[in-house]
Design a protein around this motif. Structure first.
Motif, PDB file in Angstrom:
ATOM      1  N   GLU A   1       0.810  -1.212   0.000  1.00  0.00           N
ATOM      2  CA  GLU A   1       0.000   0.000   0.000  1.00  0.00           C
ATOM      3  C   GLU A   1       0.842   1.260   0.000  1.00  0.00           C
ATOM      4  O   GLU A   1       1.952   1.308   0.508  1.00  0.00           O
ATOM      5  CB  GLU A   1      -0.936   0.019   1.204  1.00  0.00           C
ATOM      6  CG  GLU A   1      -0.214   0.094   2.541  1.00  0.00           C
ATOM      7  CD  GLU A   1      -1.164   0.334   3.700  1.00  0.00           C
ATOM      8  OE1 GLU A   1      -2.324   0.751   3.444  1.00  0.00           O
ATOM      9  OE2 GLU A   1      -0.761   0.115   4.851  1.00  0.00           O
ATOM     10  N   GLY A   2       0.238   2.300  -0.600  1.00  0.00           N
ATOM     11  CA  GLY A   2       0.732   3.654  -0.516  1.00  0.00           C
ATOM     12  C   GLY A   2      -0.297   4.483   0.218  1.00  0.00           C
ATOM     13  O   GLY A   2      -1.202   3.958   0.872  1.00  0.00           O
ATOM     14  N   LYS A   3      -0.191   5.784   0.096  1.00  0.00           N
ATOM     15  CA  LYS A   3      -1.123   6.661   0.805  1.00  0.00           C
ATOM     16  C   LYS A   3      -2.528   6.544   0.244  1.00  0.00           C
ATOM     17  O   LYS A   3      -3.503   6.496   1.004  1.00  0.00           O
ATOM     18  CB  LYS A   3      -0.639   8.107   0.714  1.00  0.00           C
ATOM     19  CG  LYS A   3      -1.558   9.120   1.402  1.00  0.00           C
ATOM     20  CD  LYS A   3      -0.999  10.521   1.288  1.00  0.00           C
ATOM     21  CE  LYS A   3      -1.913  11.537   1.960  1.00  0.00           C
ATOM     22  NZ  LYS A   3      -1.385  12.919   1.849  1.00  0.00           N
ATOM     23  N   TYR A   4      -2.641   6.494  -1.084  1.00  0.00           N
ATOM     24  CA  TYR A   4      -3.954   6.517  -1.724  1.00  0.00           C
ATOM     25  C   TYR A   4      -4.312   5.233  -2.465  1.00  0.00           C
ATOM     26  O   TYR A   4      -5.467   5.056  -2.845  1.00  0.00           O
ATOM     27  CB  TYR A   4      -4.030   7.676  -2.724  1.00  0.00           C
ATOM     28  CG  TYR A   4      -4.013   9.043  -2.100  1.00  0.00           C
ATOM     29  CD1 TYR A   4      -4.983   9.421  -1.179  1.00  0.00           C
ATOM     30  CD2 TYR A   4      -3.030   9.971  -2.442  1.00  0.00           C
ATOM     31  CE1 TYR A   4      -4.977  10.681  -0.622  1.00  0.00           C
ATOM     32  CE2 TYR A   4      -3.024  11.240  -1.888  1.00  0.00           C
ATOM     33  CZ  TYR A   4      -3.993  11.598  -0.978  1.00  0.00           C
ATOM     34  OH  TYR A   4      -3.995  12.851  -0.418  1.00  0.00           O
ATOM     35  N   PHE A   5      -3.362   4.343  -2.725  1.00  0.00           N
ATOM     36  CA  PHE A   5      -3.612   3.174  -3.560  1.00  0.00           C
ATOM     37  C   PHE A   5      -3.098   1.907  -2.872  1.00  0.00           C
ATOM     38  O   PHE A   5      -2.211   1.957  -2.014  1.00  0.00           O
ATOM     39  CB  PHE A   5      -2.942   3.341  -4.937  1.00  0.00           C
ATOM     40  CG  PHE A   5      -3.372   4.590  -5.655  1.00  0.00           C
ATOM     41  CD1 PHE A   5      -4.563   4.617  -6.365  1.00  0.00           C
ATOM     42  CD2 PHE A   5      -2.606   5.739  -5.604  1.00  0.00           C
ATOM     43  CE1 PHE A   5      -4.978   5.768  -7.006  1.00  0.00           C
ATOM     44  CE2 PHE A   5      -3.003   6.904  -6.244  1.00  0.00           C
ATOM     45  CZ  PHE A   5      -4.201   6.912  -6.947  1.00  0.00           C
ATOM     46  N   VAL A   6      -3.676   0.779  -3.295  1.00  0.00           N
ATOM     47  CA  VAL A   6      -3.322  -0.481  -2.659  1.00  0.00           C
ATOM     48  C   VAL A   6      -3.424  -1.607  -3.673  1.00  0.00           C
ATOM     49  O   VAL A   6      -4.269  -1.563  -4.586  1.00  0.00           O
ATOM     50  CB  VAL A   6      -4.246  -0.764  -1.448  1.00  0.00           C
ATOM     51  CG1 VAL A   6      -5.690  -0.924  -1.876  1.00  0.00           C
ATOM     52  CG2 VAL A   6      -3.768  -1.995  -0.677  1.00  0.00           C
ATOM     53  N   ALA A   7      -2.555  -2.597  -3.575  1.00  0.00           N
ATOM     54  CA  ALA A   7      -2.640  -3.837  -4.343  1.00  0.00           C
ATOM     55  C   ALA A   7      -2.660  -4.973  -3.348  1.00  0.00           C
ATOM     56  O   ALA A   7      -1.836  -5.004  -2.425  1.00  0.00           O
ATOM     57  CB  ALA A   7      -1.457  -3.974  -5.304  1.00  0.00           C
ATOM     58  N   ALA A   8      -3.603  -5.891  -3.502  1.00  0.00           N
ATOM     59  CA  ALA A   8      -3.776  -6.942  -2.508  1.00  0.00           C
ATOM     60  C   ALA A   8      -4.099  -8.270  -3.157  1.00  0.00           C
ATOM     61  O   ALA A   8      -4.736  -8.327  -4.215  1.00  0.00           O
ATOM     62  CB  ALA A   8      -4.897  -6.561  -1.531  1.00  0.00           C
ATOM     63  N   LEU A   9      -3.662  -9.350  -2.528  1.00  0.00           N
ATOM     64  CA  LEU A   9      -4.048 -10.710  -2.869  1.00  0.00           C
ATOM     65  C   LEU A   9      -4.966 -11.215  -1.771  1.00  0.00           C
ATOM     66  O   LEU A   9      -4.573 -11.253  -0.592  1.00  0.00           O
ATOM     67  CB  LEU A   9      -2.828 -11.622  -2.996  1.00  0.00           C
ATOM     68  CG  LEU A   9      -2.012 -11.519  -4.290  1.00  0.00           C
ATOM     69  CD1 LEU A   9      -0.784 -12.418  -4.210  1.00  0.00           C
ATOM     70  CD2 LEU A   9      -2.862 -11.892  -5.508  1.00  0.00           C
ATOM     71  N   ILE A  10      -6.174 -11.587  -2.173  1.00  0.00           N
ATOM     72  CA  ILE A  10      -7.179 -12.032  -1.214  1.00  0.00           C
ATOM     73  C   ILE A  10      -7.554 -13.473  -1.548  1.00  0.00           C
ATOM     74  O   ILE A  10      -8.213 -13.725  -2.563  1.00  0.00           O
ATOM     75  CB  ILE A  10      -8.431 -11.144  -1.263  1.00  0.00           C
ATOM     76  CG1 ILE A  10      -8.044  -9.665  -1.149  1.00  0.00           C
ATOM     77  CG2 ILE A  10      -9.433 -11.539  -0.173  1.00  0.00           C
ATOM     78  CD1 ILE A  10      -9.176  -8.719  -1.451  1.00  0.00           C
ATOM     79  N   PRO A  11      -7.153 -14.454  -0.775  1.00  0.00           N
ATOM     80  CA  PRO A  11      -7.499 -15.840  -1.083  1.00  0.00           C
ATOM     81  C   PRO A  11      -8.969 -16.127  -0.799  1.00  0.00           C
ATOM     82  O   PRO A  11      -9.585 -15.494   0.071  1.00  0.00           O
ATOM     83  CB  PRO A  11      -6.596 -16.642  -0.141  1.00  0.00           C
ATOM     84  CG  PRO A  11      -6.357 -15.722   1.009  1.00  0.00           C
ATOM     85  CD  PRO A  11      -6.321 -14.331   0.431  1.00  0.00           C
ATOM     86  N   THR A  12      -9.531 -17.077  -1.556  1.00  0.00           N
ATOM     87  CA  THR A  12     -10.912 -17.482  -1.301  1.00  0.00           C
ATOM     88  C   THR A  12     -11.040 -18.094   0.082  1.00  0.00           C
ATOM     89  O   THR A  12     -12.008 -17.842   0.804  1.00  0.00           O
ATOM     90  CB  THR A  12     -11.370 -18.495  -2.367  1.00  0.00           C
ATOM     91  OG1 THR A  12     -11.230 -17.897  -3.665  1.00  0.00           O
ATOM     92  CG2 THR A  12     -12.822 -18.891  -2.160  1.00  0.00           C
ATOM     93  N   MET A  13     -10.049 -18.895   0.463  1.00  0.00           N
ATOM     94  CA  MET A  13      -9.970 -19.467   1.804  1.00  0.00           C
ATOM     95  C   MET A  13      -8.671 -18.996   2.446  1.00  0.00           C
ATOM     96  O   MET A  13      -7.662 -18.829   1.764  1.00  0.00           O
ATOM     97  CB  MET A  13      -9.997 -20.999   1.745  1.00  0.00           C
ATOM     98  CG  MET A  13     -11.265 -21.583   1.127  1.00  0.00           C
ATOM     99  SD  MET A  13     -12.750 -21.207   2.094  1.00  0.00           S
ATOM    100  CE  MET A  13     -12.416 -22.194   3.571  1.00  0.00           C
ATOM    101  N   PRO A  14      -8.670 -18.752   3.753  1.00  0.00           N
ATOM    102  CA  PRO A  14      -7.460 -18.267   4.417  1.00  0.00           C
ATOM    103  C   PRO A  14      -6.258 -19.171   4.164  1.00  0.00           C
ATOM    104  O   PRO A  14      -6.380 -20.393   4.106  1.00  0.00           O
ATOM    105  CB  PRO A  14      -7.851 -18.264   5.903  1.00  0.00           C
ATOM    106  CG  PRO A  14      -9.333 -18.126   5.898  1.00  0.00           C
ATOM    107  CD  PRO A  14      -9.807 -18.875   4.685  1.00  0.00           C
ATOM    108  N   LEU A  15      -5.103 -18.544   4.008  1.00  0.00           N
ATOM    109  CA  LEU A  15      -3.855 -19.275   3.798  1.00  0.00           C
ATOM    110  C   LEU A  15      -3.085 -19.354   5.107  1.00  0.00           C
ATOM    111  O   LEU A  15      -3.467 -18.750   6.114  1.00  0.00           O
ATOM    112  CB  LEU A  15      -3.022 -18.579   2.716  1.00  0.00           C
ATOM    113  CG  LEU A  15      -3.711 -18.392   1.358  1.00  0.00           C
ATOM    114  CD1 LEU A  15      -2.816 -17.612   0.412  1.00  0.00           C
ATOM    115  CD2 LEU A  15      -4.066 -19.746   0.759  1.00  0.00           C
ATOM    116  N   GLY A  16      -1.976 -20.065   5.062  1.00  0.00           N
ATOM    117  CA  GLY A  16      -1.215 -20.252   6.292  1.00  0.00           C
ATOM    118  C   GLY A  16       0.066 -19.477   6.381  1.00  0.00           C
ATOM    119  O   GLY A  16       0.685 -19.437   7.449  1.00  0.00           O
ATOM    120  N   GLU A  17       0.481 -18.816   5.276  1.00  0.00           N
ATOM    121  CA  GLU A  17       1.797 -18.177   5.311  1.00  0.00           C
ATOM    122  C   GLU A  17       1.891 -17.057   4.293  1.00  0.00           C
ATOM    123  O   GLU A  17       1.359 -17.154   3.187  1.00  0.00           O
ATOM    124  CB  GLU A  17       2.870 -19.229   5.022  1.00  0.00           C
ATOM    125  CG  GLU A  17       4.302 -18.740   5.057  1.00  0.00           C
ATOM    126  CD  GLU A  17       5.280 -19.848   4.769  1.00  0.00           C
ATOM    127  OE1 GLU A  17       6.032 -19.735   3.767  1.00  0.00           O
ATOM    128  OE2 GLU A  17       5.284 -20.847   5.533  1.00  0.00           O
TER     129      GLU A  17
END
Length: 547
Positions: free
Chosen positions: A262-278
Motif C-alpha cells: 500500500e501507498g497513501k492513496y492506492f493499494v494492491a492486494a491478494l485475497i485468497p478465497t480461503m485463508p492461507l497459512g503463510e
C-alpha cells in the motif's frame, strides 16, 4: 518533509491542549489496444468470488477465438490498462485510467510500472522449490487469446497461461504451471486461479515489488498512514516497512486473510478465497519491499487481486476487511480507537453530503457547522466559565498579594472564592479538550482519504488535499483566530496576553502547508465560534463579583 510535517502537527495538537489549560484563555496513454479477440468469458462475479464460481453465472456476451501463442496481452477496461507478458507469465504494467499524478496533468497513476528488468518478483511471478528461478522467470508461457478490451457489451474476459519446467534433481520429472485470470470491466478486481502439478511442497505467488514506495512526491508527501506491506492475519493487521524488517525476508504464519502493498492513496492486494497459512515479506533494495503468499500444489488455488484506489465503498464491497488499510485512527504515533470511532462516521457523513452538494468543500463546511452545533452547549459553558473567572481576577489578585508568603492559606482562600461564586477554573478548558479528538479525526479524514485527492472547491482551490497555492485560506484563518482571541474573555496579565497574540501567527505559519480542506474546516470553525461569542456577549450579562 514528512518529519517536518509530523513535528508541526504534534505541536499544533499540543498547542491546542496547552492553550486550553490556560483557565483564562479560550479556544484556543499506451497505444490503443488492437481489436480484441476475447477468450472464453463469463459475466462478472460478485466481489470476492472466484473464477470457478463465476463459471456457473449467466454467460456474458463473448467472442471465442482459437487459442494462440502470444508474446504479450493487453487488457483495456474503463478503469485501468494492464499488460501481461509470456516471459514469466507476469504483469508488465498496470495504470489507472481515472487517476492522474497531478490535478491538471495527463500522466496516469501507475501501480505496476513497465518492466525494465527480468520479471523477478513481478506481480504473479512464482517461486517453486526445486526449479531454477532464472528458468521460472525466463520461460515463455503459452498465452491463450489476444488483446482484450472490456466494455458494457463485453464485461469480462478470461486469460489462461501454461508452462512446463524441469526439476533440478536430475529425475527428469517436470512441473506444470497453470495460471488463469478473469478480468471485469466495472471493477479493479481480477479473479485468479493457480494450479501447480509435479511437486509436493508449497510454492509462492508474488504480489509485486515496491508498490506505493516509488511513487512521485505528490503521492509520498505526508506522514499519516503506512507505506509498505500489510497483511490481515488472524483478524489483526501486521505492518511491514522496508527499513524496519529485521531480516531480508520475514515470514508470517497464521490465518492469512489477505496481504497487500500500500501507498497513501492506492493499494494492491491478494485475497485468497480461503485463508492461507503463510505470507513472506521481502526487502529488495533501499526502500523496496515485496510480498508473496504460499499456495498448496496439486489443487486449484483461487484468489482475488485488487489493484486500485483506497476508496472506502469500493474496498468494502470486497468483503475482506481491506478497507482497514485506510488509516482513520492516527494520533501521536499510535492509533486511538476513540479517534477511529469518531473519524469513520464523520467520513461517511462527508460522503453523504457530497452526494447532494457534489462539492467536497461545501460538504466540509456543512460538516463543520454540524460539529459546531453539536458543541454549542460546551462552547457556551466554556465562555461563561472564562467570563466568571475574568470577573474574579481582581479578587484573586488581592488574595495573592495578601497571602504571598502563605501558599497553603492562599489556596484555601482561592478555593473558597471559587465555591462562593460557583466558578470552575477547569470549566473553560475541559469543553475544548473534548473537541481535540474531533479535530484529529477530521485531520485524518482530510489528509488520508483518496476521495479528497484532487477534489476542487472553488476559485483557486483545485485540490482540497493539497495546500492553498496562494496561502489565502491560511492567512484568513489566522485573522479570524486573532479576532476570536480579542473578543474572548481573558484573565491573563498584559504580558501573557501579548504573548498569546503570537498564537495566530504561529498557527498561520503551520497551516501554510496543510491541506486546504483542513484549513477550510478550521476557518469555518473560527467564524462560527466568533458568531457564537458575539451572540453570547449580547445576550448574557456580566457575572456579579460582589460577595
Amino acid at each position: 518533509m514528512g518529519e517536518m510535517e509530523k513535528r508541526l502537527v504534534i505541536f499544533l495538537v499540543l498547542s491546542v491542549a496547552i492553550v486550553s489549560l490556560f483557565t483564562f484563555f479560550g479556544p484556543v496513454p499506451a497505444p490503443p489496444p488492437s481489436t480484441p479477440a476475447h477468450s472464453n468469458s463469463s459475466a462478472p462475479t460478485a466481489p470476492g468470488s472466484s473464477p470457478s464460481s463465476s463459471a456457473n453465472a449467466p454467460a456474458a456476451p463473448e467472442t471465442a477465438a482459437a487459442p494462440q501463442p502470444a508474446a504479450t496481452v493487453t487488457i483495456d477496461t474503463p478503469l485501468y490498462r494492464a499488460g501481461l507478458t509470456a516471459a514469466g507469465g507476469v504483469f508488465t504494467r498496470w495504470e489507472l485510467k481515472q487517476y492522474t499524478e497531478t490535478v491538471k496533468g495527463s500522466d496516469l497513476v501507475v501501480l505496476y510500472p513497465p518492466l525494465d528488468r527480468p520479471p523477478v518478483n513481478a506481480p504473479l511471478s512464482i517461486e517453486i522449490p526445486g526449479v531454477d528461478p532464472a528458468l521460472l522467470n525466463g520461460t515463455r508461457y503459452r498465452l491463450e487469446g489476444g488483446d482484450v478490451q472490456l466494455t458494457k457489451e463485453h464485461p469480462s474476459a478470461r486469460v489462461r497461461m501454461t508452462a512446463t519446467f524441469p526439476l533440478q534433481d536430475g529425475s527428469g520429472r517436470t512441473v506444470t504451471v497453470e495460471k488463469e485470470l478473469l478480468f471485469h470491466s466495472d471493477t479493479y478486481r481480477v479473479d485468479l486461479a493457480f494450479k501447480v502439478d509435479g511437486i509436493i511442497t508449497p510454492y509462492q505467488v508474488s504480489l509485486g515489488d515496491s508498490f506505493g514506495l516509488h511513487q512521485p512526491p505528490t503521492q509520498q508527501r505526508g506522514f499519516i498512514g503506512h507505506r509498505g506491506a500489510v497483511s490481515m492475519i488472524g483478524g489483526e493487521l501486521v505492518l511491514d516497512k522496508p527499513d524496519k524488517l529485521p531480516a531480508p525476508t520475514v515470514t508470517h504464519t497464521g490465518d492469512v486473510r489477505w496481504t497487500a502493498l500500500e501507498g497513501k492513496y492506492f493499494v494492491a492486494a491478494l485475497i485468497p478465497t480461503m485463508p492461507l497459512g503463510e505470507v513472506a515479506v521481502s526487502k529488495h533494495d533501499t526502500d523496496g519491499i515485496g510480498a508473496a503468499v504460499a499456495l498448496q500444489p496439486g489443487q486449484r488455488q483461487e484468489l482475488t487481486l485488487y489493484a486500485g484506489p483506497k476508496e472506502y465503498k469500493t474496498l468494502t464491497t470486497l468483503q475482506a476487511g481491506l478497507e482497514q488499510t485506510i488509516d482513520f485512527g492516527w494520533f501521536m504515533f499510535w492509533s486511538l480507537s476513540l479517534v477511529r470511532f469518531i473519524a469513520k462516521p464523520l467520513f461517511l457523513l462527508l460522503q453523504f453530503l457530497h452526494g447532494y452538494t457534489h462539492n467536497y468543500g461545501v460538504a466540509i463546511i456543512l460538516v463543520t457547522a454540524l460539529i459546531k452545533l453539536l458543541f454549542v452547549p460546551l462552547t457556551h459553558k466554556s465562555y461563561t466559565s472564562m467570563k466568571a473567572m475574568q470577573a474574579l481576577q481582581p479578587k484573586m489578585a488581592e488574595l495573592q498579594k495578601k497571602h504571598k508568603d502563605d501558599k497553603e492559606r492562599f489556596n484555601r482562600e482561592l478555593f473558597q472564592l471559587y465555591k462562593t461564586h460557583k466558578a470552575n477554573p477547569l470549566g473553560g478548558c475541559l469543553p475544548m479538550i473534548l473537541q481535540i479528538p474531533v479535530f484529529v479525526a477530521f485531520f485524518n479524514i482530510l489528509y488520508t482519504t483518496i476521495e479528497l485527492r484532487h477534489a476542487p472547491f472553488l476559485g483557486w482551490i483545485h485540490d482540497l488535499s493539497d495546500k492553498d497555492p496562494y496561502y489565502i485560506l491560511p492567512i484568513v484563518m489566522g485573522l479570524t483566530m486573532f479576532i476570536q482571541q480579542k473578543i474572548q474573555p481573558s484573565a491573563m496579565d498584559p504580558r501573557q496576553a501579548k504573548m498569546m497574540l503570537l498564537m495566530p501567527v504561529i498557527f498561520t505559519f503551520f497551516f501554510l502547508t496543510f491541506p486546504s480542506g483542513l484549513v477550510l474546516y478550521w476557518l469555518i470553525n473560527n467564524l462560527l465560534t466568533i458568531l457564537q461569542q458575539y451572540v453570547t456577549i449580547k445576550l448574557q450579562p456580566a457575572p456579579a463579583t460582589s460577595t
